[in-house]
Design a protein around this motif. Structure first.
Motif, PDB file in Angstrom:
ATOM      1  N   PRO A   1       0.837  -1.208   0.000  1.00 50.58           N
ATOM      2  CA  PRO A   1       0.000   0.000   0.000  1.00 50.58           C
ATOM      3  C   PRO A   1       0.868   1.252   0.000  1.00 50.58           C
ATOM      4  CG  PRO A   1       0.082  -0.972   2.186  1.00 50.58           C
ATOM      5  CD  PRO A   1       0.842  -1.900   1.283  1.00 50.58           C
ATOM      6  N   PRO A   2       0.272   2.439  -0.202  1.00 50.64           N
ATOM      7  CA  PRO A   2       1.046   3.683  -0.168  1.00 50.64           C
ATOM      8  C   PRO A   2       1.709   3.912   1.180  1.00 50.64           C
ATOM      9  CG  PRO A   2      -1.117   4.042  -1.159  1.00 50.64           C
ATOM     10  CD  PRO A   2      -1.134   2.670  -0.587  1.00 50.64           C
ATOM     11  N   THR A   3       2.706   4.793   1.183  1.00 49.23           N
ATOM     12  CA  THR A   3       3.474   5.032   2.403  1.00 49.23           C
ATOM     13  C   THR A   3       2.618   5.627   3.505  1.00 49.23           C
ATOM     14  OG1 THR A   3       5.434   5.391   1.038  1.00 49.23           O
ATOM     15  CG2 THR A   3       5.535   6.136   3.328  1.00 49.23           C
ATOM     16  N   ASP A   4       1.780   6.612   3.174  1.00 54.28           N
ATOM     17  CA  ASP A   4       0.940   7.236   4.201  1.00 54.28           C
ATOM     18  C   ASP A   4      -0.047   6.235   4.785  1.00 54.28           C
ATOM     19  OD1 ASP A   4      -0.361   6.972   1.835  1.00 54.28           O
ATOM     20  OD2 ASP A   4      -1.415   8.893   1.919  1.00 54.28           O
ATOM     21  N   VAL A   5      -0.559   5.351   3.928  1.00 59.37           N
ATOM     22  CA  VAL A   5      -1.466   4.316   4.437  1.00 59.37           C
ATOM     23  C   VAL A   5      -0.715   3.349   5.352  1.00 59.37           C
ATOM     24  CG1 VAL A   5      -2.989   2.419   3.784  1.00 59.37           C
ATOM     25  CG2 VAL A   5      -2.970   4.523   2.432  1.00 59.37           C
ATOM     26  N   THR A   6       0.515   3.023   4.979  1.00 63.79           N
ATOM     27  CA  THR A   6       1.325   2.137   5.825  1.00 63.79           C
ATOM     28  C   THR A   6       1.581   2.765   7.193  1.00 63.79           C
ATOM     29  OG1 THR A   6       2.397   1.268   3.838  1.00 63.79           O
ATOM     30  CG2 THR A   6       3.477   0.845   5.954  1.00 63.79           C
ATOM     31  N   ASN A   7       1.889   4.068   7.222  1.00 57.99           N
ATOM     32  CA  ASN A   7       2.109   4.754   8.498  1.00 57.99           C
ATOM     33  C   ASN A   7       0.833   4.775   9.335  1.00 57.99           C
ATOM     34  OD1 ASN A   7       4.752   5.240   7.714  1.00 57.99           O
ATOM     35  ND2 ASN A   7       4.270   7.243   6.845  1.00 57.99           N
ATOM     36  N   ALA A   8      -0.295   5.064   8.680  1.00 61.57           N
ATOM     37  CA  ALA A   8      -1.561   5.072   9.412  1.00 61.57           C
ATOM     38  C   ALA A   8      -1.876   3.685   9.972  1.00 61.57           C
ATOM     39  CB  ALA A   8      -2.689   5.538   8.491  1.00 61.57           C
ATOM     40  N   MET A   9      -1.592   2.653   9.190  1.00 67.98           N
ATOM     41  CA  MET A   9      -1.826   1.292   9.670  1.00 67.98           C
ATOM     42  C   MET A   9      -0.919   0.960  10.845  1.00 67.98           C
ATOM     43  SD  MET A   9      -2.195  -0.633   6.004  1.00 67.98           S
ATOM     44  CE  MET A   9      -2.084  -2.240   6.759  1.00 67.98           C
ATOM     45  N   ALA A  10       0.312   1.452  10.820  1.00 67.55           N
ATOM     46  CA  ALA A  10       1.229   1.207  11.936  1.00 67.55           C
ATOM     47  C   ALA A  10       0.720   1.881  13.202  1.00 67.55           C
ATOM     48  CB  ALA A  10       2.625   1.705  11.585  1.00 67.55           C
TER      49      ALA A  10
END
Length: 326
Positions: free
Chosen positions: A167-176
């Motif tokens: 997934p996109p980087t911002d989505v990955t950060n939000a998921m983290a």
């Protein structure tokens, strides 16, 4: 001789070439298609096969073993407009060599493109959370669609696996961050459950302790009552025996009874919280003398009763006193 030798050599070479063109050895895991004047006629299975010279030839050499094809990485837009990078692998096996050879051109490329298009279709119909959590569902849907599409080509699709989903980087950060918050919440809930269980355990322990303590007090009270009952019975028997001895005129019994009461009264006087000064005999002989005097008094009383003449009883001897102690 030289011309004959050359002619014989040429004939030998032609014979060898003819032999190799007529006899074909097919290795295991392969199948060869045979064309007669460019038209498919039959398929040679693994082993040795024979062709008609100058008429038939080998058309396609097909691999009948299971093959693994790589699906190139591509960017797919999900249903909730999130961009993800997806790639995968597909496992295929040629079941019909003739159809795989003559119904599609460049079979691996065709299957790869088919997988890419269907992958975009399936992933694009799902939201990002579903794509990340339902890989098995995606694999099953792709397998069903692609296997049906490749069946006319004589190919069996055994498995399709999503190899990577990015997934996109911002989505990955939000998921983290979401995962961290969820784990912290679970930790708090677990800690609260632990404290709850500990409180319940402590309450159960206190309850059991109170029950055991009350049972202990009950048992102790029962035993105290039993002891007092036995003590009262013993005292009653002793009193009866002393009374019977007095009735028989036994002076020792009277002395024992009087001395016991005297000692008990003196002990109560010493234990009294309001008593500050205790007067005790200077010598133990005085106590014995007192008891003896009481015995004499009793004897005198008995004698007067027998003579039926009233006689004033003698005064008991005075006990020496000691100076009061603070």
């Amino acid at each position: 001789m030289d011309v004959l030798t050359i002619f014989a050599g040429v004939l030998l070479l032609l014979a060898i070439a003819l032999l190799f063109s007529v006899i074909k050895i097919v290795p295991q895991g392969r199948e060869f298609t045979v064309e007669r004047f460019g038209k498919y006629t039959k398929t040679l299975s693994p082993g040795i096969g024979f062709l008609t010279p100058f008429v038939e030839r080998v058309g396609k050499r097909m691999n009948m073993m299971e093959q693994v094809l790589d699906v190139p990485t591509q960017e797919v837009i999900t249903k909730d407009n999130a961009m993800v990078r997806v790639d995968g692998i597909v496992f295929i096996q040629v079941m019909d060599a003739a159809r795989a050879a003559y119904r599609v051109d460049d079979l691996p490329y065709a299957i790869s493109q088919l997988c890419m298009t269907n992958l975009r279709t399936v992933v694009g119909s799902m939201e990002l959370d579903e794509v990340l959590s339902q890989r098995d569902s995606i694999n099953t849907r792709l397998l069903h669609v692609i296997d049906a599409a490749t069946e006319p080509w004589g190919v069996k699709v055994n498995r399709i696996e999503i190899k990577d989903l990015t997934p996109p980087t911002d989505v990955t950060n939000a998921m983290a961050r979401q995962m961290k918050a969820e784990r912290e919440r679970r930790a708090v809930v677990t800690e609260a459950d632990g404290e709850k269980q500990a409180a319940i355990t402590r309450a159960e322990g206190a309850k059991q302790a109170a029950i055991l303590e009350s049972e202990g007090r009950k048992e102790a009270a029962f035993r105290d009552a039993e002891a007092r009952e036995r003590e009262a019975e013993a005292e009653a028997r002793a009193t009866t025996m002393v009374s019977e001895a007095i009735a028989r005129g036994d002076v020792n019994a009277i002395n024992y009874f009087v001395a016991q009461k005297y000692v008990e009264a003196f002990a109560e006087l010493a234990r009294s919280p309001q008593q500050r000064t205790v007067i005790v005999p200077a010598e133990m002989g005085a106590l014995v003398g007192t008891i003896a005097g009481i015995g004499e008094m009793v004897n005198l009383a008995k004698g007067q009763q027998q003579q039926a003449t009233p006689v004033k009883p003698a005064a008991p001897p005075r006990r020496p006193s000691v100076p009061p102690t603070a």
